[in-house]
Design a protein around this motif. Sequence first.
Motif, PDB file in Angstrom:
ATOM      1  N   GLU A  69       0.835  -1.209   0.000  1.00 20.32           N
ATOM      2  CA  GLU A  69       0.000   0.000   0.000  1.00 20.32           C
ATOM      3  C   GLU A  69       0.863   1.249   0.000  1.00 20.32           C
ATOM      4  N   HIS A 108       0.451   4.201  -2.570  1.00 22.64           N
ATOM      5  CA  HIS A 108      -0.194   5.421  -2.110  1.00 22.64           C
ATOM      6  C   HIS A 108       0.724   6.372  -1.400  1.00 22.64           C
ATOM      7  N   GLY A 109       1.979   5.993  -1.187  1.00 22.30           N
ATOM      8  CA  GLY A 109       2.856   6.898  -0.456  1.00 22.30           C
ATOM      9  C   GLY A 109       3.067   6.440   0.966  1.00 22.30           C
ATOM     10  N   GLU A 110       4.165   6.876   1.546  1.00 19.19           N
ATOM     11  CA  GLU A 110       4.525   6.439   2.890  1.00 19.19           C
ATOM     12  C   GLU A 110       3.578   7.034   3.917  1.00 19.19           C
ATOM     13  N   ALA A 111       3.149   6.198   4.840  1.00 14.07           N
ATOM     14  CA  ALA A 111       2.291   6.703   5.912  1.00 14.07           C
ATOM     15  C   ALA A 111       2.996   6.463   7.229  1.00 14.07           C
ATOM     16  N   MET A 112       2.709   7.305   8.184  1.00 12.24           N
ATOM     17  CA  MET A 112       3.351   7.152   9.490  1.00 12.24           C
ATOM     18  C   MET A 112       2.515   6.238  10.364  1.00 12.24           C
ATOM     19  N   GLY A 113       3.156   5.473  11.200  1.00 10.86           N
ATOM     20  CA  GLY A 113       2.391   4.772  12.221  1.00 10.86           C
ATOM     21  C   GLY A 113       2.297   3.285  12.014  1.00 10.86           C
ATOM     22  N   GLY A 114       2.312   2.831  10.791  1.00 13.95           N
ATOM     23  CA  GLY A 114       2.269   1.388  10.582  1.00 13.95           C
ATOM     24  C   GLY A 114       1.012   0.766  11.130  1.00 13.95           C
ATOM     25  N   ARG A 115       1.190  -0.230  11.941  1.00 16.46           N
ATOM     26  CA  ARG A 115       0.028  -1.002  12.351  1.00 16.46           C
ATOM     27  C   ARG A 115      -0.801  -0.289  13.397  1.00 16.46           C
ATOM     28  N   ALA A 116      -0.143   0.444  14.253  1.00 18.02           N
ATOM     29  CA  ALA A 116      -0.953   1.134  15.257  1.00 18.02           C
ATOM     30  C   ALA A 116      -0.229   2.391  15.700  1.00 18.02           C
TER      31      ALA A 116
END
Lengths: 485, 509, 145
Positions: C133, C137-145
């Motif tokens: 993903e 869609h680009g890097e997102a912070m936080g990962g799983r939680a």
Amino acid sequence: METGTAILLSMLIPFLAVISNIILRDKPNLRDGTTLAAAVATFLVVLKILANEGNGTSETLVLFQVMPGLDLAFNVEPLGLMFAILASGLWILTHLYGIGYMRENNEEHHARFFACFAFAIASVMGIAFSANMFTLFLFYEALTISTYPLVAHKGTPEAIKGARTYMGILMGTSIGLQLVAIVWTFSLTGTLDFTKGGILEGHIAGPMVAVLLGLYAFGIGKAALMPFHRWLPAAMVAPTPVSALLHAVAVVKAGVFTMLKVGIYIFGIDFLSETGASEWLMWLAAFSIVAASVVALTKDNLKARLAYSTISQLSYITLGMALASSMGALGGGMHIATHALGKITLFMCAGSIYVATHKTEVSQMSGLGRKMPITFIAFLIGALSIIGLPPFAGSWSKWLLIVGAADTTQWVMIGVLMVSSLLNIAYLLPVVAKGFFLGDRSDTSQMQEAGPLVWAPPAVTAAGCVILFFYAGALLEFLAPIVAN
Amino acid sequence: MTSEVTQTAVTLADHLPVLQILVPFVAGPLTVLIGSRALAWPIAFAASAIATVIAFLLLMQVIDGSVISYHLGGWAPPLGIEYRVDAANAFVLLLVSGISTVVLAYARASVAAEIPKKQHTLFYTAYLLCLTGMLGVAVTGDAFNVFVFLEISSLATYVLIAQGSYRDKRALTAAFDYLIMGTIGATFFVIGIGLLYMATGTLNMADIAERIADQGSNRTVRTAFAFIIVGVGLKVAIYPLHLWLPNAYTFAPSAVTSFLAATATKVAIYVLLRFIFTVFQPGFAFEINTLVVIIIPFAILAMFAASFIAIFQTDLKRMLAYSSIAQIGYILLGIGLLTETGVTAAVAHLFNHGITKATLFMGVGAYVYRVNGSFYDRLEGMGRQMPWTSAAVVIGGLSLIGIPGTAGFVSKWMLVQAALELGWWPIALLIVASSLLAVVYVWRVIEVLYLKPPAADAVHVTDVPLSMLVPLWVMAFASIYFGFDTNLTLGASSVAANGLLGGSVLAAQ
Amino acid sequence: MLEEFTWAFIVGHINYWLFIVLMMTGLYIVVARSNLVKKLVGLNIFQVSVFMLYISMGKITGGTAPIFPIDMKVDPDVIYSNPLPHVLILTAIVVGIATTSLALALIVRIREEYNTIDEAGIFEVESAIARAENNIHGEAMGGRA
């Protein structure tokens, strides 16, 4: 028509224009014509209020209570009425100018543009007629939100970036500082109503007064007080009718108008002078006046130069409030009108030049004056008014500010105002000089004035600068009640 | 000041407190027994609508500060179970049932798109059980009853969240994680109740309050307090105990997220309020230390950390989940201030945030319905293609920031006012600073929707059907309406705060 | 305070020690074991400890079973143990059963979707999905939680 109804209509009509722009989006002439009719109607309604109230203060019209102690309320007082007349009158001119500009320049999304314009004017009416700080804040934020799409209009990456700076600074200051100031005021005094002589006397003392004033001064980001001035040059990415509106009529004037209202009706001029709480603001405003003018000297882009000039001129009004003297406040109030007329002329001329020749840099404008004489003469008149020379309106407001500084024995401020005039000459007159007196460039031979919808409005406002010079006395008399005891 | 209305329950109106939970409670198994998929949604909607009417009637009865005491089965408390309704829980009842009804109207189309047909009957059954549980938590006056209803709603919630597995299998693990953490939380809660029972010998909350007041604080009571706060804190998603929330909200079906985000944590906050103020009472010295030293720092941490993480998300749904954690931080801050304005702000924000988040998550659900995704790069340019949905999302976003004229502003104002009344101006500045973080992540959404052109390969879509748009706009309109007419929200909140802080339970007896 | 810990005190509170040991054991298993079924077992042990707490609190020294005698005449001199905790625990046991069965159903579904019921295995699968993903869609912070 009663004043109360007129006040509500002055906000309702522009709001209806928003809806008409959306509904009629695909019929350009009908759409723009309806909006023009709305602008004229709004102006007439405001004139009716003038006829009703003169320069007295009307009764407060309370729409309803939003929270205990906080009402959505409106009233008419001289400063607000002047602002409303200015805004609604200039809307008519800016709308005509906008029609010409948008069509000749082949801009896109006209309906969205004019709709947001109308919403901004509705918000300005709300600000002008607000009877307490809460109502003012509500319309202040509405103004920010409604002008965001205007700044981001072109949709280019620069436009988006500029709009982000615009939003960031204005929202940051209003939520981060002004809201705290307002809630603090409310918790101190239990009210936010604009009252003659201010509401804070007796509730706050000592250095806290200066702190609260600071929260307001920096929180009113639309007044472009340094260091929160960066949004103004950033907003130059907008099409020029937006700059004309933002920087003459709606946004910046709303900012300094709020500044004056806070100084006069929340703090009270006498309270400020007693506590000396505004002295630091005076020095900051002085610094802002000179620094912004110096930066304007370095800008080649005409709109950027005018933007920094605006920052400097707005600080005149802040200075007027911070001097904590009656003449200062009156000078500041008058400067709202005189600077509005002068600056809108300058910006509309800049737009006219862009539409006709697609030139944006001052260095490219040699010899254009001979091809576009009306535009450049209007520019000259507007410039002279900003510089503060008679027989142009700006000279009167500058004079009052100098008197105000003398009243409070702030001789340095007089010097600052003088120096500022010199700097204004230095960055405004070369444009005219280049236009008329410098060499004939080969590529100007095909150029000529843009359409009448584009060169006529600045000519009208330039004429206004001259006319207002002769009626300045009447304006002063009109504003006098705001500082009378 | 408060008058008690003891029910010798005769007329139907007298039975309202129990009907509040009975209607959805009976409708649930009824849906399964009838077994018809066509009737499942209408039954659920009817039950929810009736529950909303009942909640409104109850609120009207108690908004002047009186308390309704209903004896379940006619058995007198403290031995019998008592349903006790005052302004605080009537307000929560109205929020839960109101949101449930609006979301159900929306869910018809949304659920049809996201969950296979053969599951629909069971889905609506689980939904009704969830609703029953939450309403029960809010209406009961017996501590163990709270646990039972809490578990009823939680178990139904785990099922509802797992329904998202048809679109993304991570919903299953999200539901499982939530199950583990939620059960630990509920078990801590029941340990606390047990300790309270040992110390006071009763389970009726009003009675416990009296007996604690009599015997003062001792180790048992303090331990009970700690267990209860942590246990309920897990359900509330107080900052370090929030780990289940982002995944649960992101992978659940859109209608479920809309419902849960607006109600589940709010009901848990109500339990927290009830135990802190009514049962343990703020005079309890241990409690004050806990609240000021522990809850306020964690609330501020939540406000900043969660907002910060929200800024860097690429999925709108996940961003809103983190935003929820931050908003819960505001509510906890209001509670932690321990003044009447603070608790009023907290209760008002409970309501206002509920309607704001319902708007936003329903908007996201609309996007999922049309473009099958909620990532920002899927949503570029949606402002023009789905104008009504996007406008509602903008309104929700503005309410989230707290622009004047929206519901979110009202509670934010009260919160800043509460902080300034105490003279704690650093807290006031922190509140507005975290609102600025909200500006960043909301503005990112607005830029994506309106200022980015649609992707080259994007399919052109139209706006969602009316059955989804109408509930969405009802909520969006509510977000604006309650920003101007605060009679109901602030009125009920201040009566609730008054009742909670004033120990109205004791005053009535 | 330490002088309180006499032998009599410790033995007298043996039910609490039992409760604490079981509670900690259960919680430890939930946290430390990566197999989902084992986590569930830990959760059950945790819940059982609470049952022990409640049941034991109902016992009164010298008390007898709280049952009406056949003639329904209750002798005021007889001490009865408290029946209420037992009732509460029945409810809690039922809740526990429902939770366990729901958790087992979820584990079955997880097994179907992920082919593993080990937390590490699941984490690998989900990280892969998240990475995919992020790539799109680009890097997102936080990962799983």
